[in-house]
Design a protein around this motif. Structure first.
Motif, short mmCIF file in Angstrom:
data_model
loop_
_atom_site.label_atom_id
_atom_site.label_comp_id
_atom_site.label_asym_id
_atom_site.label_seq_id
_atom_site.Cartn_x
_atom_site.Cartn_y
_atom_site.Cartn_z
N UNK A 67 0.81 -1.21 0.00
CA UNK A 67 0.00 0.00 0.00
C UNK A 67 0.85 1.27 0.00
N UNK A 68 2.15 1.13 0.24
CA UNK A 68 3.02 2.30 0.23
C UNK A 68 3.44 2.71 -1.18
N UNK A 69 3.33 1.79 -2.15
CA UNK A 69 3.91 2.01 -3.45
C UNK A 69 3.38 3.27 -4.14
N UNK A 70 2.09 3.50 -4.06
CA UNK A 70 1.50 4.66 -4.73
C UNK A 70 2.07 5.96 -4.16
N UNK A 88 -0.43 4.27 9.55
CA UNK A 88 0.52 4.70 8.53
C UNK A 88 0.20 6.15 8.17
N UNK A 89 1.23 6.99 8.16
CA UNK A 89 1.05 8.41 7.92
C UNK A 89 1.90 8.85 6.72
N UNK A 90 1.38 9.80 5.96
CA UNK A 90 2.16 10.39 4.87
C UNK A 90 2.10 11.90 5.01
N UNK A 91 3.21 12.53 4.67
CA UNK A 91 3.24 13.99 4.58
C UNK A 91 3.19 14.36 3.11
N UNK A 92 2.14 15.04 2.72
CA UNK A 92 1.90 15.36 1.31
C UNK A 92 1.55 16.83 1.18
N UNK A 96 0.41 16.51 7.10
CA UNK A 96 0.55 15.14 7.60
C UNK A 96 -0.83 14.55 7.83
N UNK A 97 -1.08 13.37 7.28
CA UNK A 97 -2.38 12.73 7.46
C UNK A 97 -2.20 11.22 7.63
N UNK A 98 -3.15 10.62 8.34
CA UNK A 98 -3.13 9.18 8.52
C UNK A 98 -3.92 8.52 7.39
N UNK A 99 -3.38 7.44 6.85
CA UNK A 99 -4.04 6.77 5.74
C UNK A 99 -5.22 5.94 6.22
N UNK A 100 -6.19 5.79 5.34
CA UNK A 100 -7.31 4.90 5.64
C UNK A 100 -7.03 3.51 5.11
#
Length: 360
Positions: A67-70, A88-92, A96-100
């Motif tokens: 799920x990290x690939x994208x 799992x969190x991404x900074x975009x 910063x947001x938590x993934x669903x």
């Protein structure tokens, strides 16, 4: 059936059709995924976009970073933080947001770790950099095993001087402002840096931090996610979590001490060449500059020779800590205990007392 459960079952069906006794091309895996999807009556009325998402995520889970690939492929994503299988969190774009989304299982999370370590196998100049977090996690024995299985040069830092004996074939030196030239050369010339349980402060990176590990893909592990967000670090892949958990999850299939993962013998030899060419203590340190005085670097060289395996050395702060961090030669099982972070005056006496009580 919710989306995650549906994807989990589809992935299992694809896996059952793949014979892991042989290698598959990406095209063959994609064809198998298409076959499974076409056979599912429950998907016949699904929107095209949902089918496309399922197809990509199934492929990424089998051949990429799941799920990290994208997000790895998205240039607007500057950080990915993993704190367990379902946090799992991404900074975009600065947010910063938590993934669903979540990993299908703990095993799949471990698979992702294996794929991260694949970077080490394919790299030309990897370096492993343990911090005191490894010892705090009670994972020193597991770390030593990991070093021999990875077969990667190791550097130690200001809080982990005793994490690796100086004569170990994979030991490259010590890094940071009070490190050694070979250790800093290894770090600065690395192309993959795996830092485990190591808080990379200014004493490690220097104040010209933008030049630290300048050409390296940095995989940094810290138990505190905020430490991985410091603007003084460039983190290619932050991994938030316990150092011991990461080490234990990094069990490498097909590799052992006789057949280590990393095959780049030239890089290992180069690190050893630097150690031989740039020793910390030289003949100059034995020259008499003032009668009755001893150069502290020569003193540490002789102290290193005199101390036995398994013994503990406690050093105070200031010159004794700086010179000792550079010059002391660690033997198997030895401890080098100091206070490099706060460098508090008067530390040495209570510390020495505590060590005597703990190790009578």
């Amino acid at each position: 059936m919710d989306y995650l459960e549906q994807r989990r079952k589809l992935r299992q069906m694809v896996q059952e059709r793949l014979d892991y006794g042989r290698d598959y091309t990406d095209e063959e895996v994609e064809d198998t995924i298409d076959e499974v999807l076409m056979e599912q009556e429950s998907l016949e009325l699904c929107p095209v976009e949902l089918r496309r998402r399922l197809r990509k995520e199934l492929f990424d889970s089998l051949r990429r970073l799941d799920i990290l690939q994208i997000f790895v492929e998205d240039s607007s994503v500057t950080e990915i933080m993993i704190n367990g299988m379902d946090h799992i969190f991404v900074e975009q774009d600065g947010q910063l947001r938590e993934l669903d989304r979540a990993f299908d299982s703990v095993e799949k999370l471990q698979d992702v770790i294996q794929q991260i370590l694949d970077k080490i196998e394919k790299s030309r100049r990897p370096v492993l950099f343990p911090g005191n977090g490894v010892r705090l996690a009670g994972a020193m024995d597991d770390f030593q095993k990991l070093v021999n299985i990875l077969g990667v040069p190791v550097i130690t830092g200001m809080s982990s001087v005793d994490a690796m004996e100086s004569e170990h074939p994979y030991f490259a030196g010590r890094s940071g402002g009070t490190g050694t030239r070979p250790g800093n050369f290894a770090l600065q010339n690395s192309d993959v840096l795996l830092s485990i349980g190591n808080r990379q402060g200014f004493a490690q990176t220097g104040f010209q931090y933008q030049d630290w590990a300048r050409g390296s893909y940095t995989i940094l592990n810290d138990i505190d996610e905020n430490e991985l967000k410091k603007p003084s670090l460039h983190v290619s892949l932050p991994v938030c979590g316990d150092a011991g958990d990461l080490i234990c999850a990094a069990k490498l299939r097909g590799a052992d001490e006789t057949n280590p993962l990393f095959k780049g013998r030239d890089w290992i030899r180069q690190c050893q060449v630097w150690k031989q060419k740039y020793p910390v203590v030289t003949a100059k340190h034995y020259e008499t500059v003032e009668e009755g005085c001893t150069n502290i670097y020569a003193f540490y060289e002789e102290l290193s020779k005199a101390m036995q395996e398994g013994q503990t050395l406690m050093v105070s702060v200031g010159t004794s800590r700086v010179a000792g961090s550079q010059a002391f030669r660690v033997k198997k099982g030895q401890r080098f205990i100091t206070n490099p972070n706060t460098a508090s005056m008067g530390f040495c006496l209570p510390a020495a007392t505590g060590i005597c009580v703990a190790q009578p």
